[in-house]
Design an enzyme around this catalytic site. Structure first.
Site, PDB file in Angstrom:
ATOM      1  N   ARG A 150       1.503  -0.390   3.459  1.00  9.06           N
ATOM      2  CA  ARG A 150       1.280  -0.137   2.023  1.00  9.06           C
ATOM      3  C   ARG A 150       1.740   1.154   1.856  1.00  9.06           C
ATOM      4  O   ARG A 150       2.470   1.592   0.823  1.00  9.06           O
ATOM      5  CB  ARG A 150       0.257  -0.488   1.431  1.00  9.06           C
ATOM      6  CG  ARG A 150       0.139  -2.033   0.961  1.00  9.06           C
ATOM      7  CD  ARG A 150      -1.316  -2.508   1.014  1.00  9.06           C
ATOM      8  NE  ARG A 150      -1.341  -3.935   0.848  1.00  9.06           N
ATOM      9  CZ  ARG A 150      -1.098  -4.951   1.825  1.00  9.06           C
ATOM     10  NH1 ARG A 150      -0.817  -4.526   2.893  1.00  9.06           N
ATOM     11  NH2 ARG A 150      -0.907  -6.180   1.312  1.00  9.06           N
ATOM     12  N   ASP A 207      -9.990  -1.545 -15.004  1.00 11.62           N
ATOM     13  CA  ASP A 207      -9.519  -1.533 -13.741  1.00 11.62           C
ATOM     14  C   ASP A 207      -8.876  -0.304 -13.220  1.00 11.62           C
ATOM     15  O   ASP A 207      -8.423   0.523 -13.913  1.00 11.62           O
ATOM     16  CB  ASP A 207      -8.817  -2.732 -13.187  1.00 11.62           C
ATOM     17  CG  ASP A 207      -8.615  -3.264 -11.930  1.00 11.62           C
ATOM     18  OD1 ASP A 207      -9.238  -4.314 -11.681  1.00 11.62           O
ATOM     19  OD2 ASP A 207      -7.754  -2.425 -10.949  1.00 11.62           O
TER      20      ASP A 207
END
Length: 292
Positions: free
Chosen positions: A44, A155
Site C-alpha cells: 500500500r 471514521d
C-alpha cells in the site's frame, strides 16, 4: 532518488523506509504494524508513493512535515482495515433496544430531560454498523415514537465515509439481513446490490474522527451510547488507553460503551464500570456522584 532504485526487488520498502512509515502511522493513528504485516504495508505504501511521483524521500517528507494533507489522508485510507457487515454481533443491538435505551428513556422521563438520545458509532467503516443501529431502533424500540434520537457515525478513513454516505451494499454486507428487513429498509439497485432507504441515510451524520487524537475527540461530547467495536485490538497499550479516555469523555455520565467480542476494557483502563446485561457485557461511565 526514487523508491524503485532504493527498494528491494518487487517494489518492497527497505527496512529503514518501513520503520519510518510505521512510526509515522503509529503517531498519526495509534495503529502499530508488526513485522508480520510487512507485505500489507509495503504494497500500500508503494502504491501511494507511485501515485505521488515515485520518489519515496519527497513523498515521506510531505508526510512528516504535514505539507500535504491529501497525501497523508491517502496513506491512512490505504492502511485502514474495514471488515464489517449488517447486524454484526447482533446481541449488542439486542442489549441496546431491550436494556440500555429503556433505562435511558426512564431516566429522561424522571428528570424531565427533553434532550435527544445520542448514539455514536466509531469507527463506522462503510456504514453497516450505524445503519444497523437505526434499523433496529425503528424496528424494535417503541421509544423511537417518543424520543428524538441522533446517530453520529465517524471514521478516520475518508474513503469509507463516502461509501457509507452512499449507503449502497453488495451480498457480503447483506448476508445476515432478513428478507423482511431488506424489503422495508432497502431499495434494490443493480444486480445483487441494495441501497439503504433515503430517510434512514439522511438520519445519520457521518464525520471524520481519529480515536487517538484527543484534541479532535473533544468535539464528541454528551453521547448516551457509543459503539466502538473491533478497533482497540489494533492498538498497543498506550494508544488503547488514550482511546479509552477519549471515549470516556465522549459519553455523558452514566452512558454506555459497547466493544467488540474479543475486546475487554478491564485490560485497558479502570475508568469504566463493567455492566452485565442479559444479552452480554457493556461498559458504563460512572454517573455523577456514584461511589465505588
Amino acid at each position: 532518488m526514487s523508491l524503485a532504485s532504493t527498494s528491494a526487488v518487487g517494489g518492497r520498502l527497505t527496512d529503514a523506509q518501513f520503520a519510518r512509515v510505521r512510526e509515522w502511522v503509529y503517531r498519526r493513528t495509534g495503529i502499530q504494524f508488526g513485522d508480520n504485516k510487512r507485505y500489507f504495508v509495503d504494497k500500500r505504501v508503494t502504491n501511494c508513493v507511485r501515485d505521488n511521483g515515485g520518489d519515496f524521500n519527497l513523498w515521506f517528507a510531505s508526510l512528516r512535515t504535514g505539507a500535504n494533507e491529501r497525501v497523508a489522508q491517502q496513506l491512512v485510507n490505504e492502511l485502514t482495515v474495514n471488515e464489517t457487515y449488517f447486524l454484526r454481533e447482533d446481541h449488542q443491538f439486542d442489549s441496546l433496544v431491550r436494556s440500555v435505551l429503556p433505562g435511558i428513556a426512564q431516566r429522561r422521563r424522571a428528570t424531565g430531560d427533553g434532550s435527544p438520545i445520542r448514539i455514536l458509532s466509531v469507527p463506522c467503516s462503510t456504514g453497516e454498523e450505524p445503519y444497523s443501529i437505526a434499523i433496529r431502533l425503528l424496528s424494535d424500540w417503541p421509544g423511537i415514537e417518543e424520543f428524538d434520537v441522533e446517530i453520529v457515525a465517524a471514521d478516520i478513513d475518508t474513503r469509507v465515509l463516502e461509501q457509507a454516505q452512499r449507503g449502497e451494499y453488495g451480498a457480503r454486507s447483506m448476508h445476515r439481513v432478513p428478507p423482511a428487513v431488506r424489503s422495508e429498509f432497502f431499495e434494490r439497485t443493480e444486480g445483487e446490490r441494495y441501497r439503504v432507504r433515503g430517510d434512514v441515510r439522511e438520519a445519520i451524520d457521518f464525520t471524520l474522527a481519529n480515536l487517538t487524537d484527543t484534541a479532535q475527540m473533544r468535539s464528541f461530547r454528551a453521547f448516551d451510547v457509543v459503539f466502538c467495536r473491533n478497533v482497540l485490538i489494533y492498538f498497543d497499550e498506550i494508544s488503547s488507553r488514550r482511546a479509552a479516555e477519549n471515549l470516556f469523555g465522549a459519553l455523558r455520565p452514566g452512558g454506555f460503551l459497547f466493544l467488540g467480542h474479543s475486546e475487554s476494557m478491564s485490560r485497558i483502563s479502570p475508568i469504566f464500570d463493567p455492566v452485565r446485561l442479559p444479552e452480554g457485557i457493556a461498559y458504563q461511565r460512572p454517573a455523577i456522584g456514584a461511589t465505588a
